[in-house]
Scaffold this motif. Structure first.
Motif, PDB file in Angstrom:
ATOM      1  N   LEU A  27       0.791  -1.229   0.000  1.00 20.76           N
ATOM      2  CA  LEU A  27       0.000   0.000   0.000  1.00 20.76           C
ATOM      3  C   LEU A  27       0.826   1.284   0.000  1.00 20.76           C
ATOM      4  CD1 LEU A  27      -2.929  -1.032   2.365  1.00 20.76           C
ATOM      5  CD2 LEU A  27      -2.770  -1.163  -0.118  1.00 20.76           C
ATOM      6  N   LEU A  28       2.101   1.188   0.339  1.00 22.24           N
ATOM      7  CA  LEU A  28       2.964   2.373   0.289  1.00 22.24           C
ATOM      8  C   LEU A  28       3.883   2.371  -0.924  1.00 22.24           C
ATOM      9  CD1 LEU A  28       3.862   2.703   4.088  1.00 22.24           C
ATOM     10  CD2 LEU A  28       2.246   4.091   2.764  1.00 22.24           C
ATOM     11  N   GLY A  29       3.810   1.300  -1.721  1.00 22.50           N
ATOM     12  CA  GLY A  29       4.568   1.266  -2.962  1.00 22.50           C
ATOM     13  C   GLY A  29       6.066   1.166  -2.780  1.00 22.50           C
ATOM     14  N   ARG A  30       6.498   0.483  -1.754  1.00 26.45           N
ATOM     15  CA  ARG A  30       7.931   0.305  -1.489  1.00 26.45           C
ATOM     16  C   ARG A  30       8.247  -1.170  -1.327  1.00 26.45           C
ATOM     17  NH1 ARG A  30      10.769   4.776   0.541  1.00 26.45           N
ATOM     18  NH2 ARG A  30       9.842   6.645  -0.348  1.00 26.45           N
ATOM     19  N   GLY A  50      10.772   5.672   5.281  1.00 26.22           N
ATOM     20  CA  GLY A  50      11.727   6.719   5.636  1.00 26.22           C
ATOM     21  C   GLY A  50      11.310   8.127   5.280  1.00 26.22           C
ATOM     22  N   ASP A  51      10.392   8.299   4.321  1.00 23.49           N
ATOM     23  CA  ASP A  51       9.974   9.655   3.947  1.00 23.49           C
ATOM     24  C   ASP A  51       8.910  10.220   4.890  1.00 23.49           C
ATOM     25  OD1 ASP A  51       7.644   8.320   3.238  1.00 23.49           O
ATOM     26  OD2 ASP A  51       7.880   8.635   1.086  1.00 23.49           O
ATOM     27  N   GLY A  52       8.599   9.479   5.973  1.00 25.21           N
ATOM     28  CA  GLY A  52       7.661   9.972   6.969  1.00 25.21           C
ATOM     29  C   GLY A  52       6.238   9.491   6.800  1.00 25.21           C
ATOM     30  N   ARG A  53       5.936   8.807   5.691  1.00 24.07           N
ATOM     31  CA  ARG A  53       4.580   8.304   5.504  1.00 24.07           C
ATOM     32  C   ARG A  53       4.311   7.125   6.423  1.00 24.07           C
ATOM     33  NH1 ARG A  53       3.675   6.493  -0.194  1.00 24.07           N
ATOM     34  NH2 ARG A  53       5.906   6.047  -0.100  1.00 24.07           N
ATOM     35  N   THR A  54       3.081   7.057   6.930  1.00 23.09           N
ATOM     36  CA  THR A  54       2.652   5.926   7.751  1.00 23.09           C
ATOM     37  C   THR A  54       1.407   5.303   7.132  1.00 23.09           C
ATOM     38  OG1 THR A  54       1.286   7.309   9.177  1.00 23.09           O
ATOM     39  CG2 THR A  54       3.586   6.932   9.872  1.00 23.09           C
TER      40      THR A  54
END
Length: 202
Positions: A27-30, A50-54
């Motif tokens: 869901l975060l595309g990583r 790491g970019d701050g998204r939760t």
């Protein structure tokens, strides 16, 4: 909303971390190796990059089964129980809203265990979506009748008969029971979903 399940022979925390990383990756595309898992204040799990998204997630388990729910669009809750024999009417009289206890007593005795567990898991899932669990009267919070016609995710009523609005601007709380088989009772809940929410068992 996506729901992942897994079975473990013993290391439940590791399975939970793997499923949370899988949810974060999807869901975060990583890549799953870029997904972090930690405890947020209050103890609920949190998935982050790491970019701050939760990513809002919820975890439940019973015996060797672990269930993880995630939704990029806002808070989510999940609860799972094994179907089992229990004194459903007596427990409902003790713990549930009087209207729910009366509804349960009026049900066929052969299905009361299942009906009790549907209400219980719904209350747990909604409490987890709020981030409070069953504290602050969560067992007395009325749930929609779990077996009537309608959408899978149904609005959670408040005591005045309207929709429960937990935070300003939140269009409501919905809860439902996706079919799982295997003698399980699964409930999922979402907060703040204005439109249709599909539940995908991944």
């Amino acid at each position: 909303m996506y729901v992942w399940t897994g079975r473990t022979a013993g290391d439940r925390p590791e399975l939970v971390r793997r499923l949370l990383r899988r949810a974060g990756g999807a869901l975060l595309g990583r890549s799953e190796v870029e997904i972090g898992v930690r405890r947020a204040p209050g103890g609920r799990p949190e998935v982050y990059v790491g970019d701050g998204r939760t990513l809002p997630v919820s975890v439940s388990h019973t015996d060797d089964l672990v269930v993880v729910a995630a939704r990029a669009g806002g808070p989510v809750g999940v609860d799972v129980e094994r179907r089992r024999s229990l004194p459903a009417a007596r427990l409902a009289d003790r713990w549930y809203d009087p209207a729910e206890a009366a509804w349960l007593r009026a049900r066929a005795e052969a299905g009361r265990d299942l009906d009790f567990l549907r209400l219980w898991t719904a209350k747990e899932a909604v409490g987890k979506a709020f981030g409070t669990g069953l504290r602050d009267g969560g067992l007395r919070r009325r749930m929609p009748v779990p077996d009537g016609p309608g959408d899978l995710l149904r609005p959670v009523p408040d005591t005045a008969g309207g929709l429960l609005r937990p935070v300003p601007g939140c269009p409501g709380v919905r809860v439902g029971h996706p079919a799982t088989g295997d003698g399980l009772v699964l409930a999922v809940a979402v907060l703040g979903a204005a439109g249709v929410v599909d539940v995908v068992l991944a």
